[in-house]
Design a protein around this motif. Structure first.
Motif, PDB file in Angstrom:
ATOM      1  N   UNK A   1     -14.899  -2.068 -10.756  1.00  9.76           N
ATOM      2  CA  UNK A   1     -13.586  -1.244 -10.782  1.00  9.76           C
ATOM      3  C   UNK A   1     -12.263  -2.114 -11.045  1.00  9.76           C
ATOM      4  N   UNK A   2     -11.341  -1.486 -11.779  1.00  8.32           N
ATOM      5  CA  UNK A   2      -9.964  -2.330 -11.931  1.00  8.32           C
ATOM      6  C   UNK A   2      -8.908  -1.424 -12.304  1.00  8.32           C
ATOM      7  N   UNK A   3      -7.797  -1.897 -12.243  1.00  4.76           N
ATOM      8  CA  UNK A   3      -6.721  -1.047 -12.789  1.00  4.76           C
ATOM      9  C   UNK A   3      -6.133   0.000 -11.775  1.00  4.76           C
ATOM     10  N   UNK A   4      -5.154   0.703 -12.355  1.00  4.42           N
ATOM     11  CA  UNK A   4      -4.414   1.550 -11.378  1.00  4.42           C
ATOM     12  C   UNK A   4      -5.188   3.065 -11.278  1.00  4.42           C
ATOM     13  N   UNK A   5      -5.241   3.679 -10.407  1.00  4.56           N
ATOM     14  CA  UNK A   5      -6.003   4.962 -10.036  1.00  4.56           C
ATOM     15  C   UNK A   5      -4.667   5.897  -9.778  1.00  4.56           C
ATOM     16  N   UNK A   6      -4.305   6.879 -10.493  1.00  3.60           N
ATOM     17  CA  UNK A   6      -3.284   7.865 -10.263  1.00  3.60           C
ATOM     18  C   UNK A   6      -3.882   9.060  -9.554  1.00  3.60           C
ATOM     19  N   UNK A   7      -3.219   9.533  -8.504  1.00  7.15           N
ATOM     20  CA  UNK A   7      -3.728  10.475  -7.786  1.00  7.15           C
ATOM     21  C   UNK A   7      -2.775  11.830  -7.848  1.00  7.15           C
ATOM     22  N   UNK A   8      -3.418  12.847  -8.073  1.00  9.63           N
ATOM     23  CA  UNK A   8      -2.782  14.102  -8.040  1.00  9.63           C
ATOM     24  C   UNK A   8      -3.286  15.107  -7.426  1.00  9.63           C
ATOM     25  N   UNK A   9      -2.655  16.233  -6.854  1.00  7.00           N
ATOM     26  CA  UNK A   9      -3.070  17.480  -6.185  1.00  7.00           C
ATOM     27  C   UNK A   9      -2.581  18.501  -6.285  1.00  7.00           C
ATOM     28  N   UNK A  10      -3.462  19.584  -5.966  1.00 12.70           N
ATOM     29  CA  UNK A  10      -2.976  21.051  -5.999  1.00 12.70           C
ATOM     30  C   UNK A  10      -2.242  21.387  -4.409  1.00 12.70           C
ATOM     31  N   UNK A  11      -2.115  22.548  -4.187  1.00 14.19           N
ATOM     32  CA  UNK A  11      -1.488  22.990  -2.991  1.00 14.19           C
ATOM     33  C   UNK A  11      -2.708  22.755  -1.927  1.00 14.19           C
ATOM     34  N   UNK A  12      -2.176  22.367  -0.655  1.00 15.45           N
ATOM     35  CA  UNK A  12      -3.174  22.274   0.420  1.00 15.45           C
ATOM     36  C   UNK A  12      -4.420  21.586   0.193  1.00 15.45           C
TER      37      UNK A  12
ATOM     38  N   UNK B   1      -8.932   8.678   0.020  1.00 16.14           N
ATOM     39  CA  UNK B   1      -8.383   7.503   0.589  1.00 16.14           C
ATOM     40  C   UNK B   1      -9.427   6.368   1.026  1.00 16.14           C
ATOM     41  N   UNK B   2     -10.601   6.856   1.655  1.00 15.26           N
ATOM     42  CA  UNK B   2     -11.433   6.018   2.030  1.00 15.26           C
ATOM     43  C   UNK B   2     -12.209   5.397   1.007  1.00 15.26           C
ATOM     44  N   UNK B   3     -12.659   6.058  -0.099  1.00 19.12           N
ATOM     45  CA  UNK B   3     -13.089   5.836  -1.521  1.00 19.12           C
ATOM     46  C   UNK B   3     -12.182   4.413  -2.008  1.00 19.12           C
ATOM     47  N   UNK B   4     -10.877   4.833  -2.250  1.00 19.05           N
ATOM     48  CA  UNK B   4      -9.912   3.820  -2.876  1.00 19.05           C
ATOM     49  C   UNK B   4     -10.024   2.388  -1.971  1.00 19.05           C
ATOM     50  N   UNK B   5      -9.924   2.674  -0.639  1.00 20.24           N
ATOM     51  CA  UNK B   5      -9.939   1.340   0.019  1.00 20.24           C
ATOM     52  C   UNK B   5     -11.310   0.696  -0.106  1.00 20.24           C
ATOM     53  N   UNK B   6     -12.487   1.438  -0.152  1.00 21.91           N
ATOM     54  CA  UNK B   6     -13.819   0.911  -0.232  1.00 21.91           C
ATOM     55  C   UNK B   6     -14.022   0.050  -1.681  1.00 21.91           C
ATOM     56  N   UNK B   7     -13.275   0.816  -2.807  1.00 20.88           N
ATOM     57  CA  UNK B   7     -13.615  -0.099  -4.103  1.00 20.88           C
ATOM     58  C   UNK B   7     -12.488  -0.880  -4.318  1.00 20.88           C
ATOM     59  N   UNK B   8     -11.301  -0.943  -3.638  1.00 17.45           N
ATOM     60  CA  UNK B   8     -10.303  -2.085  -3.821  1.00 17.45           C
ATOM     61  C   UNK B   8      -9.411  -1.870  -4.912  1.00 17.45           C
ATOM     62  N   UNK B   9      -9.053  -0.834  -5.138  1.00 13.33           N
ATOM     63  CA  UNK B   9      -7.970  -0.487  -6.238  1.00 13.33           C
ATOM     64  C   UNK B   9      -6.732  -0.124  -5.872  1.00 13.33           C
TER      65      UNK B   9
ATOM     66  N   UNK C   1       1.810   8.894   2.678  1.00  7.75           N
ATOM     67  CA  UNK C   1       1.715   8.826   4.118  1.00  7.75           C
ATOM     68  C   UNK C   1       0.194   8.581   4.466  1.00  7.75           C
ATOM     69  N   UNK C   2      -0.635   9.200   3.458  1.00  5.17           N
ATOM     70  CA  UNK C   2      -2.027   9.139   3.937  1.00  5.17           C
ATOM     71  C   UNK C   2      -2.373   7.480   3.514  1.00  5.17           C
ATOM     72  N   UNK C   3      -2.048   7.250   2.349  1.00  2.49           N
ATOM     73  CA  UNK C   3      -2.533   5.811   1.891  1.00  2.49           C
ATOM     74  C   UNK C   3      -1.979   4.886   2.957  1.00  2.49           C
ATOM     75  N   UNK C   4      -0.661   4.715   3.527  1.00  7.47           N
ATOM     76  CA  UNK C   4      -0.093   3.705   4.354  1.00  7.47           C
ATOM     77  C   UNK C   4      -1.025   3.942   5.552  1.00  7.47           C
TER      78      UNK C   4
END
Length: 484
Positions: A39-50, A58-66, A79-82
């Motif tokens: 894994x490498x590079x930036x991961x861009x996160x988007x979302x719909x309502x709620x 966020x657990x996954x992003x922390x686990x793979x270290x990107x 705020x969730x990422x922080x």
């Protein structure tokens, strides 16, 4: 087999010729290599309502270290990422030629309840797609439509299939796009699937829809916990680098080609592989198994005595994974096809799987929590002229998977299939040039797949973290236009 056109247009001179003539330029796909970061590079996160899945994401992003960057549609991500201690920032479009291109786009659409709420999908992909680098990954997350509480939510979640498949066809440059429907209660079970779709292991898998069910199985830390019939939990730990350690895997048709690739990948992930092939292929089978420290069994799976022979050979230690790869073709139009050609293909490609599984399941040799993976084909989905016998058998494999999944669920056993498209093998190398080139180019990635692409997909389905995936068929076809 060597793809001369792919190699030519990716050479310095060939690239110039392709540009000047307006020729298509398939990207050399980035596939998994043990000596390169997965894994490498930036991961861009988007979302719909709620959105419902951002916490697990966020657990996954922390686990793979990107490092993640948040699009404005994902206001909750920062705020969730922080809170998870993640490196994150705001999404900014990459300039042309920028080294800071995004490696993956992930959109959580799980909270979209009706079609009028889809504008964030447009905003996210409109803003981010041109920043996605070569061989990038697109993953859309949603809820299984059939489990939605209202017709409007069902409608909106089903609409995500059209979006995802279209993105896979628009993006090009070796980029793949896949949709993962995560059932309520299965949020903690999506890591193995997201790791697969975000990694080079899924290089030739695009335009697919996967459903992850809860079904009483859940993942805690690096273990799969299976709740048995009386409510007791038994943890089976695994290492993400060697997830199949201490597991035994049977692979039929393992002497060469796709079967040998499957055996190699399963062994690389820690499994002890028992390869099965016909007696005339004994030397090749033993050579393949010797390299893997595996076990060779020279049996004809179509023989009436084969299930008993295989069961006896496996009885002492049992198995955890069964991969039905063995198969044959005897192509003729049905008007010219003999009865024996019809029956032999059906018997080897389909009936033998049923007989072997019946024997292993009845004797308890395939352990609870095990995995069955059958190799189907695009021909079994779309049909193919001159292959009525083969297409019938491969469609039957899909029928087995769908019908057996609910029956095996109480034992925690999953059953799935892969459906390869054009894969570069000795068989496809013998095809007429025009047909071979058509097979290679008629997909979103404009090239043939490799045996390892099928093998990596099977390894994901065999993964202990894939317990929520059963009764499904995953095409390994580069998003083929055939049967789309």
């Amino acid at each position: 087999m060597n793809d001369s056109y792919l190699n030519f247009v990716n050479s310095p001179f060939g690239a110039r010729v392709a540009r000047s003539l307006g020729l298509p330029k398939p990207e050399v796909l980035r596939r998994y290599r043990a000596d390169e970061p997965e894994f490498g590079g930036l991961v861009a996160i988007g979302a719909g309502r709620e959105p419902h899945l951002l916490d697990s994401l966020a657990d996954l992003v922390a686990s793979i270290g990107v490092t993640s960057v948040a699009h404005e549609s994902a206001g909750l991500w920062m705020p969730l990422a922080h809170r998870h201690g993640l490196l994150t920032g705001r999404f900014e479009p990459a300039e042309s030629g920028s080294a800071a291109r995004v490696g993956a786009l992930i959109f959580d659409a799980s909270g979209i309840d009706e079609s009028s709420q889809m504008e964030p999908l447009h905003a996210f992909f409109h803003d981010t797609l041109r920043s996605l680098g070569k061989c990038g990954r697109i993953v859309v997350l949603g809820r299984p439509p059939e489990a939605c509480p209202s017709p409007r939510k069902w409608t909106a979640q089903r609409a995500l299939e059209g979006l995802t498949r279209s993105l896979g066809k628009e993006a090009r440059r070796g980029i793949t796009a896949n949709l993962v429907h995560v059932a309520e209660g299965a949020e903690r079970e999506m890591e193995a699937t997201l790791r697969f779709f975000l990694s080079p292991r899924s290089a030739y898998v695009s335009g697919q829809v996967v459903r992850i069910a809860a079904d009483g199985l859940h993942r805690l830390a690096n273990s799969v916990v299976v709740t048995d019939a009386i409510g007791n939990d038994a943890a089976s730990p695994f290492d993400w680098n060697q997830p199949l350690a201490n597991r035994r895997a049977v692979v039929t048709g393992a002497a060469r080609g796709i079967g040998a690739a499957i055996a190699n990948v399963l062994a690389a992930q820690g499994a002890h592989v028992i390869g099965i092939d016909i007696p005339p292929a004994r030397d090749a089978l033993e050579a393949t198994m010797r390299q893997l420290n595996g076990t060779a069994l020279a049996f004809d799976i179509a023989a009436p005595e084969a299930p008993a022979q295989i069961s006896a050979a496996l009885d002492d230690h049992g198995v955890d994974i069964v991969v039905h790869n063995a198969g044959i073709t005897k192509d003729k139009t049905i008007a010219k096809m003999t009865g024996s050609a019809w029956q032999s293909v059906i018997d080897i490609n389909l009936c033998a799987q049923e007989r072997i599984d019946d024997a292993l399941l009845a004797a308890g040799i395939l352990r609870d929590g095990g995995r069955i993976v059958g190799v189907s084909s695009i021909s079994g989905i779309a049909g193919n002229p001159g292959q009525t016998n083969y297409a019938t058998s491969k469609a039957g494999v899909i029928g087995r998977v769908q019908s057996m999944a609910p029956l095996l669920r109480p034992r925690g056993i999953t059953i799935n299939a892969v459906a390869p498209g054009f894969i570069e093998t000795q068989m496809t190398a013998k095809m007429p040039l025009a047909l071979r080139e058509a097979g290679r180019r008629m997909n979103s990635l404009a090239q043939g797949g490799l045996p390892v692409d099928v093998a990596q997909t099977i390894a994901w389905l065999a993964h202990p973290g894939s317990a929520g995936i059963s009764g499904q068929v995953v095409r390994v076809c580069g998003q083929s236009l055939i049967g789309a």
